[in-house]
Motif scaffolding. Structure first.
Motif, PDB file in Angstrom:
ATOM      1  N   SER A  30       0.841  -1.203   0.000  1.00 44.47           N
ATOM      2  CA  SER A  30       0.000   0.000   0.000  1.00 44.47           C
ATOM      3  C   SER A  30       0.871   1.245   0.000  1.00 44.47           C
ATOM      4  CB  SER A  30      -0.912   0.005   1.229  1.00 44.47           C
ATOM      5  OG  SER A  30      -0.131   0.018   2.418  1.00 44.47           O
ATOM      6  N   TYR A  47       0.164   4.005   1.983  1.00 36.01           N
ATOM      7  CA  TYR A  47      -0.277   4.829   3.105  1.00 36.01           C
ATOM      8  C   TYR A  47       0.887   5.468   3.886  1.00 36.01           C
ATOM      9  CZ  TYR A  47      -4.647   2.219   2.390  1.00 36.01           C
ATOM     10  OH  TYR A  47      -5.773   1.649   1.850  1.00 36.01           O
ATOM     11  N   PHE A  99      -3.265  -2.782   7.268  1.00 36.90           N
ATOM     12  CA  PHE A  99      -4.172  -1.958   6.459  1.00 36.90           C
ATOM     13  C   PHE A  99      -5.097  -2.855   5.639  1.00 36.90           C
ATOM     14  CE2 PHE A  99      -0.222   0.421   6.910  1.00 36.90           C
ATOM     15  CZ  PHE A  99      -0.648   1.683   7.288  1.00 36.90           C
ATOM     16  N   SER A 127      -5.504   7.389   7.913  1.00 32.39           N
ATOM     17  CA  SER A 127      -5.588   6.142   8.675  1.00 32.39           C
ATOM     18  C   SER A 127      -6.981   5.513   8.598  1.00 32.39           C
ATOM     19  CB  SER A 127      -5.217   6.398  10.138  1.00 32.39           C
ATOM     20  OG  SER A 127      -6.070   7.383  10.701  1.00 32.39           O
ATOM     21  N   HIS A 186      -8.097   3.431   6.615  1.00 30.18           N
ATOM     22  CA  HIS A 186      -8.050   2.006   6.279  1.00 30.18           C
ATOM     23  C   HIS A 186      -7.036   1.261   7.139  1.00 30.18           C
ATOM     24  CE1 HIS A 186     -10.589   2.829   2.844  1.00 30.18           C
ATOM     25  NE2 HIS A 186      -9.741   3.751   2.443  1.00 30.18           N
ATOM     26  N   GLN A 187      -6.604   1.879   8.230  1.00 28.29           N
ATOM     27  CA  GLN A 187      -5.577   1.272   9.068  1.00 28.29           C
ATOM     28  C   GLN A 187      -6.210   0.500  10.217  1.00 28.29           C
ATOM     29  OE1 GLN A 187      -2.406   3.923  10.032  1.00 28.29           O
ATOM     30  NE2 GLN A 187      -1.236   2.394  11.175  1.00 28.29           N
TER      31      GLN A 187
END
Length: 501
Positions: free
Chosen positions: A368, A370, A414, A445, A447-448
């Motif tokens: 990812s 992120y 994630f 965050s 999708h964390q």
């Protein structure tokens, strides 16, 4: 918790367990005698490396003398472990095994044993079940002192605990144990640990190692930044760092008891953020680096030009990618620039042909984008190829895929949402050395699942794959050096089934 920042459940069952609920009884921790920083480990001069060797427990005089003698030779000359001076130093200090044993490629009826003898004396290897019901013995006549030997211990029973002893001249010089894998297609439970970021520091940490061993995993996946630290093309210091690993009592305990599978990242490869064939490095240099790597780990046979490979452990297909040496620097951002077209095609074929219910795909750097805006990872190298992999998994209905990664110090997880509504799960654990890194939580965050900062966190990840019922499942745990379970997440198999279009 000291390292806990913030948690997003996002549909997963979640439980945070206390110290008292972790598996098994606790041993008193061994206090570090020397605290080595990441910058010091990167520098890795004689003084720092000597402190690392003694960072928890002082080695025997013979081990220390041998290591220092060999290190001086490696530092000043480009030689292999078979060099007469290295062998003479080993024999002068009464060393029978320069390196090993290291377990690898565990299957239902066999396991591979890797070692580097210091002489050509015949080695007797005795393998027996812990119940004493199955005893096997074999002999090895080393070809040359200092040369790596790989022995396949076969004819074993599936899902069985074994002990082994290595002797020479009727004297035991090493021993260990292992658990064979269950048969493929057989309903079973398989536990596999994984992490990255030893950075030489964590290799000597007996608390972390015994916490891993206490979990009794079938195998452990090591995702880079492991034993060699920023040695560029100084091949002697690459070998010196591997020797520092191999003489460490903590590492010996891990390697002799848990089958290991390893891939590299930038610090193992050459230096920070380096990959492919950077300026000042030749194709021949890259070939030499691959050769040294392959001789100092006990992986299954590699495929193609890189160090990528796959294997199956019970109901789990392990796919470990080479996300460093196959990159094309001149085409960064273009299709195929990250894995190379050959490795990319191989990955697609492995995914399409795998019959294992679960597939674990490792990437040295994050899948990812992120964390740190993917500065050295997929999102700034090859978005098109990553999309092709994701789309293939969805369009072919390839189930049970889990993504694991390292590089960004700390521990995070994630979800990666897809337009179809499906989402991939990525578990990124890079905390074996407890070194600083990016913030625990990404800027976005949403999708964390969880985030822990790297400084002081000495932890590893664990998957427990359960295929004993009609609905298989996987449990992820994040476990620290004391054995405390910091995170526990459950995923039913339906969460790993791509949505039908």
């Amino acid at each position: 918790m000291k390292y806990f920042s913030k948690l997003y459940c996002l549909g997963l069952s979640f439980m945070l367990l206390s110290f008292a609920s972790a598996v098994g009884q606790r041993l008193e921790p061994i206090k570090a005698r020397h605290e080595i920083t990441l910058n010091q480990a990167h520098k890795g001069d004689k003084k720092i490396d000597s402190l690392l060797l003694e960072s928890y427990m002082p080695p025997s005089d013979s081990i220390k003398k041998f290591y220092l003698e060999a290190r001086a030779i490696f530092e000043n000359d480009t030689v292999a472990f078979t060099d007469d001076r290295i062998i003479e130093a080993a024999q002068r200090n009464h060393i029978d095994l320069i390196s090993g044993p290291m377990l690898g490629d565990v299957q239902a009826e066999r396991v591979t044993l890797w070692l580097r003898p210091a002489n050509t004396n015949i080695l007797q290897i005795k393998v027996n079940t812990q119940k004493g019901t199955d005893i096997r013995a074999l002999e090895l006549k080393p070809i040359r002192p200092g040369k790596v030997e790989r022995i396949v211990l076969d004819g074993l029973k599936p899902a069985t605990h074994y002990d082994y002893h290595i002797s020479t001249n009727d004297r035991v010089i090493s021993h260990g144990s292992f658990l064979t894998a269950p048969k493929s297609g057989q309903k079973s439970t398989v536990r596999i640990t994984f992490a990255s970021g030893f950075h030489k520091i964590g290799l000597h940490n007996p608390n972390l190692i015994r916490s891993i061993i206490h979990r009794k995993p079938l195998a452990m996946l090591l995702l880079g930044d492991l034993a060699v630290d920023d040695r560029d093309t100084h091949w002697g210091l690459h070998r010196s760092d591997y020797l520092l690993r191999d003489v460490s009592p903590a590492w010996q305990e891990l390697a002799s008891k848990i089958p290991l599978y390893a891939s590299w990242d930038d610090h193992d490869y050459l230096n920070n953020d380096l990959s492919g064939i950077p300026e000042g490095v030749t194709k021949a240099d890259r070939d030499s680096l691959r050769f040294i790597w392959q001789n100092n780990w006990n992986n299954p046979t590699t495929i193609g030009d890189g160090i990528y490979f796959n294997t199956r452990i019970g109901e789990v297909e392990i796919i470990m990618l080479d996300t460093r040496s196959c990159r094309n620097l001149d085409e960064r951002g273009d299709y195929g620039s990250y894995l190379g077209t050959s490795q990319l095609q191989w990955l697609k074929e492995v995914l399409k042909n795998s019959t294992a219910p679960f597939k674990v795909i490792s990437s040295g750097t994050m899948w990812s984008d992120y964390v740190t805006k993917a500065k050295d990872s997929w999102g700034t190298w090859d978005i098109a190829a990553r999309e092709e992999i994701y789309s293939l998994i969805e369009s072919e209905g390839i189930s049970g895929v889990l993504l694991i990664s390292g590089d960004r110090h700390g521990a995070r997880a994630f979800t990666i949402p897809r337009p179809s509504g499906f989402r991939f799960y990525e578990f990124e654990v890079a905390s074996m050395g407890g070194v600083p890194g990016p913030p625990a939580m990404a800027e976005d965050s949403s999708h964390q699942l969880f985030g822990y900062e790297g400084l002081g966190l000495k932890a590893f990840g664990e998957f427990t794959f359960t295929a004993t019922s009609e609905q298989p499942k996987v449990t992820f745990r994040l476990i620290d050096e004391s054995g405390t379970i910091l995170e526990e997440h459950f995923l039913g198999y339906d969460a790993l089934l791509p949505l039908k279009k």
